[in-house]
Scaffold this motif. Sequence first.
Motif, PDB file in Angstrom:
ATOM      1  N   VAL B  29       0.873  -1.182   0.000  1.00  0.00           N
ATOM      2  CA  VAL B  29       0.000   0.000   0.000  1.00  0.00           C
ATOM      3  C   VAL B  29       0.905   1.225   0.000  1.00  0.00           C
ATOM      4  N   SER B  30       0.308   2.397  -0.037  1.00  0.00           N
ATOM      5  CA  SER B  30       1.127   3.608  -0.037  1.00  0.00           C
ATOM      6  C   SER B  30       1.481   4.024   1.381  1.00  0.00           C
ATOM      7  N   VAL B  31       2.538   4.825   1.502  1.00  0.00           N
ATOM      8  CA  VAL B  31       2.929   5.314   2.818  1.00  0.00           C
ATOM      9  C   VAL B  31       1.816   6.160   3.431  1.00  0.00           C
ATOM     10  N   SER B  32       1.088   6.866   2.585  1.00  0.00           N
ATOM     11  CA  SER B  32      -0.005   7.682   3.118  1.00  0.00           C
ATOM     12  C   SER B  32      -0.991   6.805   3.862  1.00  0.00           C
ATOM     13  N   THR B  33      -1.310   5.688   3.277  1.00  0.00           N
ATOM     14  CA  THR B  33      -2.262   4.786   3.917  1.00  0.00           C
ATOM     15  C   THR B  33      -1.726   4.278   5.245  1.00  0.00           C
ATOM     16  N   VAL B  34      -0.462   3.902   5.225  1.00  0.00           N
ATOM     17  CA  VAL B  34       0.140   3.434   6.473  1.00  0.00           C
ATOM     18  C   VAL B  34       0.076   4.528   7.523  1.00  0.00           C
ATOM     19  N   SER B  35       0.457   5.707   7.119  1.00  0.00           N
ATOM     20  CA  SER B  35       0.444   6.820   8.061  1.00  0.00           C
ATOM     21  C   SER B  35      -0.948   7.033   8.627  1.00  0.00           C
ATOM     22  N   ARG B  36      -1.944   7.035   7.740  1.00  0.00           N
ATOM     23  CA  ARG B  36      -3.315   7.254   8.195  1.00  0.00           C
ATOM     24  C   ARG B  36      -3.775   6.150   9.140  1.00  0.00           C
ATOM     25  N   ALA B  37      -3.367   4.941   8.839  1.00  0.00           N
ATOM     26  CA  ALA B  37      -3.762   3.832   9.707  1.00  0.00           C
ATOM     27  C   ALA B  37      -3.140   3.988  11.093  1.00  0.00           C
ATOM     28  N   LEU B  38      -1.850   4.285  11.069  1.00  0.00           N
ATOM     29  CA  LEU B  38      -1.131   4.404  12.334  1.00  0.00           C
ATOM     30  C   LEU B  38      -1.680   5.527  13.205  1.00  0.00           C
ATOM     31  N   ASN B  39      -2.111   6.595  12.556  1.00  0.00           N
ATOM     32  CA  ASN B  39      -2.599   7.737  13.321  1.00  0.00           C
ATOM     33  C   ASN B  39      -4.100   7.718  13.510  1.00  0.00           C
ATOM     34  N   ASN B  40      -4.706   6.633  13.121  1.00  0.00           N
ATOM     35  CA  ASN B  40      -6.144   6.491  13.246  1.00  0.00           C
ATOM     36  C   ASN B  40      -6.899   7.675  12.631  1.00  0.00           C
ATOM     37  N   HIS B  41      -6.443   8.021  11.474  1.00  0.00           N
ATOM     38  CA  HIS B  41      -7.084   9.091  10.725  1.00  0.00           C
ATOM     39  C   HIS B  41      -8.491   8.646  10.329  1.00  0.00           C
ATOM     40  N   LYS B  42      -9.400   9.620  10.132  1.00  0.00           N
ATOM     41  CA  LYS B  42     -10.761   9.199   9.822  1.00  0.00           C
ATOM     42  C   LYS B  42     -10.878   8.532   8.443  1.00  0.00           C
ATOM     43  N   ASP B  43     -10.143   9.048   7.500  1.00  0.00           N
ATOM     44  CA  ASP B  43     -10.248   8.500   6.138  1.00  0.00           C
ATOM     45  C   ASP B  43      -9.462   7.204   5.977  1.00  0.00           C
ATOM     46  N   ILE B  44      -9.888   6.206   6.708  1.00  0.00           N
ATOM     47  CA  ILE B  44      -9.168   4.944   6.558  1.00  0.00           C
ATOM     48  C   ILE B  44     -10.129   3.770   6.739  1.00  0.00           C
ATOM     49  N   ASN B  45      -9.978   2.829   5.884  1.00  0.00           N
ATOM     50  CA  ASN B  45     -10.794   1.619   6.001  1.00  0.00           C
ATOM     51  C   ASN B  45     -10.357   0.839   7.237  1.00  0.00           C
ATOM     52  N   GLN B  46     -11.328   0.509   8.067  1.00  0.00           N
ATOM     53  CA  GLN B  46     -10.972  -0.142   9.332  1.00  0.00           C
ATOM     54  C   GLN B  46     -10.277  -1.486   9.117  1.00  0.00           C
ATOM     55  N   ASP B  47     -10.581  -2.085   7.992  1.00  0.00           N
ATOM     56  CA  ASP B  47      -9.931  -3.353   7.697  1.00  0.00           C
ATOM     57  C   ASP B  47      -8.449  -3.185   7.396  1.00  0.00           C
ATOM     58  N   THR B  48      -8.161  -2.283   6.479  1.00  0.00           N
ATOM     59  CA  THR B  48      -6.754  -2.045   6.160  1.00  0.00           C
ATOM     60  C   THR B  48      -6.036  -1.530   7.404  1.00  0.00           C
ATOM     61  N   ARG B  49      -6.736  -0.714   8.162  1.00  0.00           N
ATOM     62  CA  ARG B  49      -6.127  -0.192   9.382  1.00  0.00           C
ATOM     63  C   ARG B  49      -5.667  -1.349  10.267  1.00  0.00           C
ATOM     64  N   LYS B  50      -6.560  -2.278  10.493  1.00  0.00           N
ATOM     65  CA  LYS B  50      -6.223  -3.402  11.347  1.00  0.00           C
ATOM     66  C   LYS B  50      -4.986  -4.136  10.816  1.00  0.00           C
ATOM     67  N   LYS B  51      -4.990  -4.353   9.515  1.00  0.00           N
ATOM     68  CA  LYS B  51      -3.852  -5.065   8.924  1.00  0.00           C
ATOM     69  C   LYS B  51      -2.543  -4.295   9.082  1.00  0.00           C
ATOM     70  N   VAL B  52      -2.615  -2.993   8.874  1.00  0.00           N
ATOM     71  CA  VAL B  52      -1.410  -2.181   9.015  1.00  0.00           C
ATOM     72  C   VAL B  52      -0.891  -2.253  10.438  1.00  0.00           C
ATOM     73  N   LEU B  53      -1.818  -2.114  11.379  1.00  0.00           N
ATOM     74  CA  LEU B  53      -1.431  -2.171  12.783  1.00  0.00           C
ATOM     75  C   LEU B  53      -0.749  -3.494  13.111  1.00  0.00           C
TER      76      LEU B  53
END
Lengths: 345, 345
Positions: B29-53
Amino acid sequence: MKTLPGTFPGWRGEVKIVTIKEIAKYMDVSVSTVSRALNNHKDINQDTRKKVLEAAENLNYRPNSIAKSLIHNKTYTIGLMVPDIADPFFSSIAVGVEESLTDKGYQIVYGNTNRTRQKEKNFLESVLDRKMDGVIITPDNLDHEIITLIQNLEIPAIFLRRRTPDALNLPFIDVDHYSGAYKAVHHLLSKGHERIGFIGMTKESFISNERLRGFKDCMHQHHIHTSGKEIEIAGRTIESGKHAMQRLFEKNPDITAVFASNDLIAIGALEWLAQYNLSVPGRVSVIGFDNLELSSLYWIQLTTMAQPRKKMGRMAASMLLDLINGSENRESILLEANLIKRRTS
Amino acid sequence: MKTLPGTFPGWRGEVKIVTIKEIAKYMDVSVSTVSRALNNHKDINQDTRKKVLEAAENLNYRPNSIAKSLIHNKTYTIGLMVPDIADPFFSSIAVGVEESLTDKGYQIVYGNTNRTRQKEKNFLESVLDRKMDGVIITPDNLDHEIITLIQNLEIPAIFLRRRTPDALNLPFIDVDHYSGAYKAVHHLLSKGHERIGFIGMTKESFISNERLRGFKDCMHQHHIHTSGKEIEIAGRTIESGKHAMQRLFEKNPDITAVFASNDLIAIGALEWLAQYNLSVPGRVSVIGFDNLELSSLYWIQLTTMAQPRKKMGRMAASMLLDLINGSENRESILLEANLIKRRTS
DNA sequence: CTGAAAGCGCTTACAG
DNA sequence: CTGAAAGCGCTTACAG
């Protein structure tokens, strides 16, 4: 004092923080040139360099150390983990550390742990996240997780006033509690004492047990039997020393000397002896360990073993610096405690 | 302890430090996505977030706080300038500061100044260059250059145990030395004393002079004349207090009480009185100021004015936090000293 | 919801 | 000797 509402004086005010980019624009050169001038790089015309330096001066330029850290992977900060900075023992050490590091451009981030696991862990993580260049630690909770944390710190670390656990290949710097205790007891023996009591801190304390070991070995090597009856446990306070002295004396009314495993306990012992009009050193001699400021007071004048506190701090700092600068020498160091003869023995 | 040559355990070893870039590559995925997941940004799919975490956890990811600082212009570090951390007065304050800030994710960078101008200046510059978020200072050299430095710090600053110079619009937090002294003298008067001596620190010390002012005002308001003969100057040590007590007593053999401007001096006075067999409080009462640990010792039991040290530290920390978080309140605070009645009065 | 791009303030090969 | 470009590790408008 009257305060005006509004922003801070100087905040977004008088002296704007300027970047090399702005110097570059101001001078109509590239940022690379400015950077090279500022860092006195070899590939720079001395004339332009002088002009850049002037402009930087005029614009009140200050390099952003955060940006530098990011590039060089070096922050010039050192972590210092102490159980309690209000304990004069550790504050002296901290002074030693500070003195040695501050001149070399390092700053010290200190963390009080109060001997709690959570605080130790948090501090170590902070050391990691903030990319500190090295760390001096005095941990009290060396469970598997903490040890792993230390191991993965990726930076030079030194145990101060602690021994490194086996799992870790890191140097320590500590006082030789065993030989210090041996010396203390030897001093009492040399004064003709044979019935000597020992007051320890707690059963679990490594330091206390080392000092006890010194006590026993010295006694035995001078062919004096120890039954265990002359060993008492106190705690960490003057009060606990007082009570321990009472118990010790009740069990051993014939003792003529006491080796207290630290000065606080020794002072508690002195207090009990004073209350019961047992003259010191006439009836009972007392020796402590630590040489706290307290101990030299007119009313106390405690004979004790001095630990070189500032020196420990300085040595830890210079050892750490060496490691940071690539030294391979990870020899641990045991410093000697020195006998300070005063009134009580 | 044996040490093996080579690198540090863990150094470039076991656990490589991983960046979001590597997490991104690892997960495609892109670094932006990783960053958003890590920071629990609103614009993030909870699924990808979980995987990134999960991936972050597995790869032992730790955010680089230096990089964050550079972006957010916030370092979560606070500077603490003290004259001497080995002085129990300041180490207690430091504990208070630490306790309050560490929970909020701040780390404390401390600097000993030894009251030297150069070290104060260096520390302030370091605060500036390292982009600390705020600073608590106890400076002793407030010349024009230092004042300008403080002014241009661009961050919230608090004077601790000092009064802010007029040129600066910054809050301070200090003890009310005047009212504390007034209370101390009032206590002596209430015990029936009228011929009371005062021992100050130095002629230039603001603190000493405030306490002298409290002494004089209290005396005068109770219609007791002060000639100046009952005022003596000591210094910063127990020894100096001892000598000052001697001078005071020789000039005023009829005094029945002494207000020493700090505990160290009071203890020196007690020492002199003990040496000359002048009973305390029978012949001479003594009161100090500071409530050091020393002062509660069995042999000393000094009546004194306690300064709320830890509280000062805590208040300074919370004031600073408020300012950092945008508060406009820059009211200074004077804390009251409290009478601790013990044996010597 | 995701990615490419620009940027925080600085440094440093690379090309000229 | 100088400048344009890439990069340190991360964030965040902007476009899709």
